[in-house]
Design a protein around this motif. Structure first.
Motif, mmCIF file in Angstrom:
data_model
loop_
_atom_site.group_PDB
_atom_site.id
_atom_site.type_symbol
_atom_site.label_atom_id
_atom_site.label_comp_id
_atom_site.label_asym_id
_atom_site.label_seq_id
_atom_site.Cartn_x
_atom_site.Cartn_y
_atom_site.Cartn_z
ATOM 1 N N LEU A 89 66.300 -80.575 -54.572
ATOM 2 C CA LEU A 89 65.562 -81.212 -55.560
ATOM 3 C C LEU A 89 66.000 -82.488 -55.488
ATOM 4 O O LEU A 89 67.155 -83.139 -55.610
ATOM 5 N N SER A 90 64.993 -83.556 -55.677
ATOM 6 C CA SER A 90 64.994 -84.934 -55.772
ATOM 7 C C SER A 90 64.191 -85.531 -56.577
ATOM 8 O O SER A 90 62.883 -85.032 -56.627
ATOM 9 N N ILE A 91 64.495 -86.455 -57.313
ATOM 10 C CA ILE A 91 63.340 -87.151 -58.307
ATOM 11 C C ILE A 91 62.457 -87.863 -57.450
ATOM 12 O O ILE A 91 61.069 -88.060 -57.861
ATOM 13 N N LEU B 63 54.265 -86.826 -56.842
ATOM 14 C CA LEU B 63 53.348 -86.191 -57.351
ATOM 15 C C LEU B 63 52.378 -86.862 -57.930
ATOM 16 O O LEU B 63 51.050 -86.679 -57.913
ATOM 17 N N GLY B 64 52.973 -87.783 -58.853
ATOM 18 C CA GLY B 64 52.049 -88.687 -59.798
ATOM 19 C C GLY B 64 52.004 -87.793 -60.897
ATOM 20 O O GLY B 64 52.049 -86.830 -60.928
ATOM 21 N N GLY B 65 51.796 -88.665 -62.054
ATOM 22 C CA GLY B 65 51.840 -88.135 -63.414
ATOM 23 C C GLY B 65 51.031 -87.084 -63.571
ATOM 24 O O GLY B 65 51.397 -86.059 -64.182
ATOM 25 N N PRO B 66 49.702 -87.266 -63.381
ATOM 26 C CA PRO B 66 48.813 -86.149 -63.611
ATOM 27 C C PRO B 66 48.961 -84.751 -62.929
ATOM 28 O O PRO B 66 49.013 -83.680 -63.469
ATOM 29 N N VAL B 67 49.660 -84.972 -61.825
ATOM 30 C CA VAL B 67 49.740 -83.596 -61.081
ATOM 31 C C VAL B 67 50.959 -83.019 -61.559
ATOM 32 O O VAL B 67 51.011 -81.770 -61.759
ATOM 33 N N LEU B 68 51.829 -83.736 -61.775
ATOM 34 C CA LEU B 68 53.128 -83.255 -62.323
ATOM 35 C C LEU B 68 52.903 -82.632 -63.687
ATOM 36 O O LEU B 68 53.650 -81.492 -64.078
ATOM 37 N N VAL B 69 52.107 -83.173 -64.549
ATOM 38 C CA VAL B 69 51.681 -82.436 -65.809
ATOM 39 C C VAL B 69 51.028 -81.162 -65.531
ATOM 40 O O VAL B 69 51.218 -80.252 -66.421
ATOM 41 N N VAL B 70 50.134 -81.136 -64.670
ATOM 42 C CA VAL B 70 49.514 -79.882 -64.292
ATOM 43 C C VAL B 70 50.612 -78.553 -63.820
ATOM 44 O O VAL B 70 50.441 -77.621 -64.227
ATOM 45 N N VAL B 71 51.673 -79.322 -62.956
ATOM 46 C CA VAL B 71 52.596 -78.219 -62.525
ATOM 47 C C VAL B 71 53.404 -77.847 -63.848
ATOM 48 O O VAL B 71 53.728 -76.471 -63.867
ATOM 49 N N VAL B 72 54.071 -78.701 -64.535
ATOM 50 C CA VAL B 72 54.697 -78.259 -65.479
ATOM 51 C C VAL B 72 53.831 -77.456 -66.610
ATOM 52 O O VAL B 72 54.305 -76.317 -66.946
ATOM 53 N N LEU C 43 58.510 -77.331 -54.765
ATOM 54 C CA LEU C 43 60.003 -77.741 -55.109
ATOM 55 C C LEU C 43 59.970 -78.529 -56.622
ATOM 56 O O LEU C 43 60.929 -78.148 -57.313
ATOM 57 N N THR C 44 58.863 -78.850 -57.133
ATOM 58 C CA THR C 44 58.609 -79.284 -58.629
ATOM 59 C C THR C 44 58.971 -78.043 -59.371
ATOM 60 O O THR C 44 59.409 -78.130 -60.470
ATOM 61 N N VAL D 215 44.287 -69.471 -61.922
ATOM 62 C CA VAL D 215 43.229 -69.997 -62.433
ATOM 63 C C VAL D 215 43.560 -71.108 -63.299
ATOM 64 O O VAL D 215 43.076 -72.024 -63.090
ATOM 65 N N VAL D 216 44.681 -71.060 -64.046
ATOM 66 C CA VAL D 216 45.230 -72.377 -64.713
ATOM 67 C C VAL D 216 45.527 -73.480 -63.677
ATOM 68 O O VAL D 216 45.065 -74.674 -63.865
ATOM 69 N N GLY D 217 46.065 -72.833 -62.599
ATOM 70 C CA GLY D 217 46.651 -74.007 -61.704
ATOM 71 C C GLY D 217 45.291 -74.667 -60.978
ATOM 72 O O GLY D 217 45.339 -75.924 -60.798
ATOM 73 N N LEU D 218 44.371 -73.916 -60.600
ATOM 74 C CA LEU D 218 43.206 -74.441 -60.048
ATOM 75 C C LEU D 218 42.287 -75.456 -60.990
ATOM 76 O O LEU D 218 41.989 -76.267 -60.667
ATOM 77 N N VAL D 219 42.305 -74.805 -62.381
ATOM 78 C CA VAL D 219 41.647 -75.677 -63.141
ATOM 79 C C VAL D 219 42.288 -77.260 -63.339
ATOM 80 O O VAL D 219 41.415 -78.157 -63.515
ATOM 81 N N GLY D 220 43.735 -77.047 -63.444
ATOM 82 C CA GLY D 220 44.397 -78.126 -63.427
ATOM 83 C C GLY D 220 44.104 -79.027 -62.527
ATOM 84 O O GLY D 220 43.802 -80.425 -62.712
ATOM 85 N N ILE D 221 44.294 -78.655 -61.262
ATOM 86 C CA ILE D 221 44.404 -79.431 -60.111
ATOM 87 C C ILE D 221 42.893 -79.974 -59.938
ATOM 88 O O ILE D 221 42.482 -81.074 -59.667
ATOM 89 N N LEU D 222 41.659 -79.258 -60.066
ATOM 90 C CA LEU D 222 40.557 -79.696 -59.967
ATOM 91 C C LEU D 222 40.140 -81.222 -61.136
ATOM 92 O O LEU D 222 39.474 -81.957 -61.043
ATOM 93 N N LEU D 223 40.836 -80.763 -62.398
ATOM 94 C CA LEU D 223 40.713 -81.720 -63.337
ATOM 95 C C LEU D 223 41.372 -83.268 -63.033
ATOM 96 O O LEU D 223 40.909 -84.281 -63.457
#
Length: 344
Positions: A92-94, A100-109, A228-229, A334-342
């Protein structure tokens, strides 16, 4: 002087005396690692961790499961597991997170946190039991068998619970390998967005690679970075769960388990390895070697866990556990898909 320690495990009295006693079990574990690696080479979509667990279960239910093997396999399921999780931090590395960028990182978390909490809650409500629900939640939300095994060191479940959770990871991860590529075109997902969805929804790393492959290299890269995130969240989830369970024991007047730490030491080691990787001070050769050693240690640990599993103890809970796996997989997808689409 060699000290003797008596272990009580599943009603069976096991005596362990000194380091020599672990040799037979570790020798069998090494053989299982070799077999698992060979099968994985022939069938790359099937994780060596899963194969090792299956081999352990087969041994546990065979006439060759001798008491002389138990000290070594128990060592593999405990100490080697912790060492493998620590070395996993070097993957893992920062820098990977920043890509990923902020929005995608928020979706993952958000997806990991929501899947973990929902699966734990749903499993208890469905009657699966809190211990196994916690293991399923970790495996489905974070990184499959490795997360199940790591969380087991905190929750201290039966080996049958661990095996059931890993089996669910295998079953529903395989379903995702088939189902997600079929859903890509109807959902209108571009390669990168599809890869991100796979990375946030599928359980094991090998399963992520297999599910993303039909969409090409761009999807594969995106899927691995997101995956990895998710792995990076293993440490805070295990630490947070440890604190929660510790507080609950105190509230109910229970005594903390012997040698229990507020935050497990292997979690601290995991974070330390991730910090070293992020600092850029670890040579590439060392990183490659650590990746291999970590996989070997985790494979050994899953074999060791499998040797504590009896078929008879798995049958009663199978239908309801399968239902929990289906519910959790659907929720994460479903949650992951909605987040990625957003955010795309």
């Amino acid at each position: 002087m060699i000290q003797e320690e008596v272990l009580i495990d599943s009603g069976e009295r096991t005596v362990r005396t000194g380091p020599v006693r672990v040799v037979p079990g570790l020798a069998v574990t090494a053989l299982a690692i070799a077999v698992a690696a060979a099968v994985n080479r022939l069938l790359p979509a099937v994780s060596a961790l899963i194969i090792a667990l299956a081999l352990g279960v087969l041994l546990a239910n065979s006439p060759w499961n001798r008491p002389a093997l138990h000290p070594g396999t128990r060592l593999a399921s405990r100490r080697l597991l912790r060492a493998g999780v620590v070395l996993l931090g070097l993957q893992l590395s920062i820098v990977d997170l920043a890509r990923l960028g902020g929005p995608v990182l928020v979706v993952v978390v958000a997806t990991v946190g929501a899947t973990f909490a929902f699966t734990w809650w749903a499993g208890v409500r469905m009657g699966v039991g809190e211990g196994q629900s916690l293991l399923v939640a970790a495996g489905f939300a974070v990184c499959g068998a490795s997360a199940v095994a790591a969380m087991d060191r905190v929750a201290d479940n039966d080996d049958e619970d661990v095996a059931a959770a890993v089996a669910l990871v295998t079953i529903f991860g395989t379903v995702c390998i088939v189902a997600l590529p079929l859903l890509r075109e109807p959902l209108g997902l571009a390669a990168v967005a599809y890869g991100q969805w796979v990375g946030v929804s599928v359980h094991e790393v090998a399963q992520v690679v297999a599910a993303a492959a039909p969409a090409g290299p761009a999807a594969g890269t995106a899927a691995l970075v997101v995956k990895l995130t998710r792995v990076a969240m293993l440490a805070p989830l295990v630490a947070g769960t440890s604190l929660l369970l510790r507080r609950r024991r105190r509230t109910h007047g229970a005594t903390a388990r012997r040698h229990e730490h507020v935050v497990p030491l292997f979690v601290i080691g995991f974070l330390a390895m991730a910090a070293l990787r992020s600092a850029g001070v670890v040579p590439t050769e060392v990183l490659n070697a650590a990746r291999l050693v970590s996989m070997l240690l985790l494979t050994a640990a899953l074999f060791g866990l499998g040797t504590g599993v009896k078929f008879g103890n798995l049958r009663a809970a199978a239908p309801i556990s399968l239902a929990l796996g289906a519910v959790s997989t659907t929720f994460a997808a479903v949650v992951g898909l909605v987040g990625i689409l957003l955010v795309t």
